[in-house]
Design a protein around this motif. Structure first.
Motif, PDB file in Angstrom:
ATOM      1  N   ALA A  34       0.820  -1.209   0.000  1.00 54.34           N
ATOM      2  CA  ALA A  34       0.000   0.000   0.000  1.00 54.34           C
ATOM      3  C   ALA A  34       0.856   1.261   0.000  1.00 54.34           C
ATOM      4  O   ALA A  34       0.535   2.231  -0.675  1.00 54.34           O
ATOM      5  N   LEU A  35       1.936   1.260   0.741  1.00 59.15           N
ATOM      6  CA  LEU A  35       2.754   2.460   0.847  1.00 59.15           C
ATOM      7  C   LEU A  35       3.623   2.682  -0.381  1.00 59.15           C
ATOM      8  O   LEU A  35       4.070   3.793  -0.631  1.00 59.15           O
ATOM      9  N   PRO A  38       0.690   4.646  -3.330  1.00 56.77           N
ATOM     10  CA  PRO A  38      -0.487   5.221  -2.684  1.00 56.77           C
ATOM     11  C   PRO A  38      -1.550   5.719  -3.659  1.00 56.77           C
ATOM     12  O   PRO A  38      -2.707   5.878  -3.281  1.00 56.77           O
ATOM     13  N   ASP A  39      -1.198   5.958  -4.922  1.00 58.29           N
ATOM     14  CA  ASP A  39      -2.172   6.454  -5.885  1.00 58.29           C
ATOM     15  C   ASP A  39      -2.844   5.346  -6.685  1.00 58.29           C
ATOM     16  O   ASP A  39      -3.654   5.623  -7.571  1.00 58.29           O
ATOM     17  N   ASN A  60      -7.654   5.792  -4.345  1.00 58.03           N
ATOM     18  CA  ASN A  60      -6.284   5.866  -3.826  1.00 58.03           C
ATOM     19  C   ASN A  60      -6.250   5.373  -2.373  1.00 58.03           C
ATOM     20  O   ASN A  60      -7.276   4.967  -1.824  1.00 58.03           O
ATOM     21  N   LEU A  61      -5.091   5.436  -1.755  1.00 56.00           N
ATOM     22  CA  LEU A  61      -4.909   4.936  -0.394  1.00 56.00           C
ATOM     23  C   LEU A  61      -5.721   5.747   0.620  1.00 56.00           C
ATOM     24  O   LEU A  61      -6.287   5.177   1.553  1.00 56.00           O
ATOM     25  N   LYS A  65      -8.458   4.097   3.202  1.00 52.06           N
ATOM     26  CA  LYS A  65      -8.405   4.189   4.657  1.00 52.06           C
ATOM     27  C   LYS A  65      -9.693   4.777   5.221  1.00 52.06           C
ATOM     28  O   LYS A  65     -10.138   4.387   6.300  1.00 52.06           O
TER      29      LYS A  65
END
Length: 99
Positions: A34-35, A38-39, A60-61, A65
């Protein structure tokens, strides 16, 4: 045999129903971290007790979240803000460098 009673197993399985997870939409053997991306858009899946099924789509991330962890996106109750660090020297602070 030390088999688990069916009732206990069913309770554990039913407790997981409704869980959400995010799966990045990547082609081939691309990175799934995920990191790292992030897009990258993500499909949010919901566990129905037997299989993961599509539940939502996030661009996106940050959107992911917000869906997976809505309580962390809410403001603090009563408009309270976190208390900033006070001045002074504590054990957790780095001592000043010698001159």
């Amino acid at each position: 045999m030390d088999d688990e009673p069916l009732k206990d197993w069913a309770e554990r399985r039913d407790a997981k129903i409704g869980r959400l997870r995010a799966v990045p939409v990547v082609s081939g053997d691309g990175s799934r971290g995920a990191l790292l991306q992030p897009d990258t858009p993500r499909v949010i899946e919901r566990w129905n007790g037997y299989v993961w099924e599509s539940y939502a789509f996030a661009a996106n991330l940050a959107e992911t979240k917000a869906v997976l962890y809505p309580e962390s996106c809410e403001p603090l109750p009563g408009g309270a803000k976190p208390k900033p660090l006070g001045s002074g020297e504590g054990k957790h602070r780095k001592p000043p460098a010698p001159r």
